[in-house]
Design a protein around this motif. Structure first.
Motif, PDB file in Angstrom:
ATOM      1  N   UNK A  60     -11.471 -66.727   2.467  1.00 36.32           N
ATOM      2  CA  UNK A  60     -11.779 -65.705   3.180  1.00 36.32           C
ATOM      3  C   UNK A  60     -10.459 -64.812   3.565  1.00 36.32           C
ATOM      4  N   UNK A  61      -9.504 -65.713   3.854  1.00 32.44           N
ATOM      5  CA  UNK A  61      -8.321 -65.056   3.865  1.00 32.44           C
ATOM      6  C   UNK A  61      -7.563 -64.292   2.812  1.00 32.44           C
ATOM      7  N   UNK A  62      -7.747 -64.918   1.626  1.00 29.56           N
ATOM      8  CA  UNK A  62      -7.152 -64.531   0.313  1.00 29.56           C
ATOM      9  C   UNK A  62      -7.909 -63.297  -0.121  1.00 29.56           C
ATOM     10  N   UNK A  63      -9.228 -63.245   0.185  1.00 29.10           N
ATOM     11  CA  UNK A  63     -10.121 -62.030  -0.223  1.00 29.10           C
ATOM     12  C   UNK A  63      -9.823 -61.069   0.866  1.00 29.10           C
ATOM     13  N   UNK A  64      -9.677 -61.224   2.130  1.00 29.99           N
ATOM     14  CA  UNK A  64      -9.404 -60.207   2.926  1.00 29.99           C
ATOM     15  C   UNK A  64      -7.820 -59.474   2.420  1.00 29.99           C
ATOM     16  N   UNK A  65      -7.045 -60.483   2.272  1.00 29.77           N
ATOM     17  CA  UNK A  65      -5.899 -59.719   1.796  1.00 29.77           C
ATOM     18  C   UNK A  65      -6.046 -58.954   0.494  1.00 29.77           C
ATOM     19  N   UNK A  66      -6.839 -59.261  -0.287  1.00 36.86           N
ATOM     20  CA  UNK A  66      -6.882 -58.501  -1.513  1.00 36.86           C
ATOM     21  C   UNK A  66      -7.810 -57.005  -1.144  1.00 36.86           C
ATOM     22  N   UNK A  67      -8.562 -57.091  -0.177  1.00 39.50           N
ATOM     23  CA  UNK A  67      -9.186 -56.084   0.192  1.00 39.50           C
ATOM     24  C   UNK A  67      -8.128 -54.980   0.942  1.00 39.50           C
ATOM     25  N   UNK A  68      -7.397 -55.496   1.656  1.00 40.12           N
ATOM     26  CA  UNK A  68      -6.230 -54.677   2.282  1.00 40.12           C
ATOM     27  C   UNK A  68      -5.294 -54.215   1.333  1.00 40.12           C
ATOM     28  N   UNK A  69      -4.971 -54.832   0.356  1.00 43.23           N
ATOM     29  CA  UNK A  69      -4.279 -54.535  -0.676  1.00 43.23           C
ATOM     30  C   UNK A  69      -4.772 -53.134  -1.546  1.00 43.23           C
ATOM     31  N   UNK A  70      -5.900 -53.405  -1.723  1.00 43.21           N
ATOM     32  CA  UNK A  70      -7.004 -52.464  -2.436  1.00 43.21           C
ATOM     33  C   UNK A  70      -6.834 -51.009  -1.590  1.00 43.21           C
ATOM     34  N   UNK A  71      -7.028 -51.459  -0.393  1.00 40.78           N
ATOM     35  CA  UNK A  71      -6.973 -49.983   0.606  1.00 40.78           C
ATOM     36  C   UNK A  71      -5.753 -49.273   0.660  1.00 40.78           C
ATOM     37  N   UNK A  72      -4.664 -50.353   0.594  1.00 37.32           N
ATOM     38  CA  UNK A  72      -3.372 -49.476   0.916  1.00 37.32           C
ATOM     39  C   UNK A  72      -2.856 -48.646  -0.434  1.00 37.32           C
ATOM     40  N   UNK A  73      -3.518 -49.465  -1.757  1.00 38.83           N
ATOM     41  CA  UNK A  73      -3.202 -48.537  -2.998  1.00 38.83           C
ATOM     42  C   UNK A  73      -3.943 -47.614  -3.345  1.00 38.83           C
ATOM     43  N   UNK A  74      -5.274 -47.623  -2.774  1.00 35.86           N
ATOM     44  CA  UNK A  74      -5.956 -46.546  -3.251  1.00 35.86           C
ATOM     45  C   UNK A  74      -5.722 -45.227  -2.925  1.00 35.86           C
ATOM     46  N   UNK A  75      -5.801 -44.221  -3.800  1.00 42.67           N
ATOM     47  CA  UNK A  75      -5.137 -43.014  -3.427  1.00 42.67           C
ATOM     48  C   UNK A  75      -6.402 -41.701  -3.430  1.00 42.67           C
ATOM     49  N   UNK A  76      -7.584 -42.426  -3.367  1.00 42.79           N
ATOM     50  CA  UNK A  76      -8.969 -41.304  -3.533  1.00 42.79           C
ATOM     51  C   UNK A  76      -9.282 -41.399  -2.154  1.00 42.79           C
ATOM     52  N   UNK A  77     -10.111 -40.295  -1.944  1.00 35.92           N
ATOM     53  CA  UNK A  77     -10.684 -40.121  -0.520  1.00 35.92           C
ATOM     54  C   UNK A  77     -11.876 -41.232  -0.438  1.00 35.92           C
ATOM     55  N   UNK A  78     -12.123 -41.744   0.842  1.00 37.81           N
ATOM     56  CA  UNK A  78     -13.001 -42.923   0.926  1.00 37.81           C
ATOM     57  C   UNK A  78     -14.577 -42.415   0.504  1.00 37.81           C
ATOM     58  N   UNK A  79     -15.125 -42.938  -0.193  1.00 40.41           N
ATOM     59  CA  UNK A  79     -16.491 -42.485  -0.868  1.00 40.41           C
ATOM     60  C   UNK A  79     -17.322 -43.946  -0.594  1.00 40.41           C
TER      61      UNK A  79
END
Length: 170
Positions: A60-79
């Motif tokens: 769970x912790x590792x997947x949350x970390x990956x989710x946060x990393x994705x959010x930090x890197x994503x450069x498009x508007x939330x869709x």
């Protein structure tokens, strides 16, 4: 309406999230029922196992970390597509079909008398993004709507979605 209190740039938001990654993951993991302490979360994020933490909780912790990393890197508007990508990462081991919306093919009557069913989340999201309100108001509305509507692990997903929206908009 909630007025905007802070006006951070995208880079300032990303820097904040990177700097506080462990605390953000730790907080979200509490929503998931993971009972670790902050140093254990840090150890798991650093790629090691922590004494007394189950493999499921570590995942769970590792997947949350990956989710946060994705959010930090994503450069498009939330869709909705970005929301699905976040779900694909965060719910990888908890969902029957991570990254996909639920369909109307369930035995509970969800539609009209013709059996038609349309996900209401699509309309809610699109209408919210079109409203003439502050960024803070949209983020709070999105968070409140989704936390009230869904169970714990989905609440975490929408917390990430809300933060993703805030990063992109500023």
């Amino acid at each position: 309406m909630y007025p905007d209190k802070f006006h951070l740039t995208k880079e300032q938001n990303r820097c904040f999230a990177k700097k506080n990654l462990v605390r953000l993951v730790f907080t979200n993991s509490r929503f998931e029922g993971v009972n670790t302490i902050l140093p254990q979360t840090q150890t798991i994020i650093d790629g090691m196992s922590a004494a007394g933490v189950s493999i499921d909780d570590s995942n769970v912790i590792v997947q949350l970390k990956r989710g946060w990393q994705y959010v930090i890197r994503e450069d498009k508007a939330l869709s909705l597509k970005i929301g699905q990508n976040i779900n694909l990462l965060v719910a990888r081991y908890d969902s029957l079909d991570p990254g996909s919306f639920r369909t109307g093919s369930v035995t509970v009557e969800l539609g009209n008398d013709k059996g038609e069913w349309k996900p209401q989340e699509v309309d809610f999201f699109n209408n919210l993004m079109q409203k003439d309100t502050s960024v803070t108001d949209k983020a709070m509305t999105l968070m409140y709507h989704n936390v009230r509507k869904y169970w714990l692990n989905i609440s975490t997903l929408f917390y990430l979605n809300t933060f993703s929206y805030l990063i992109f908009v500023y």
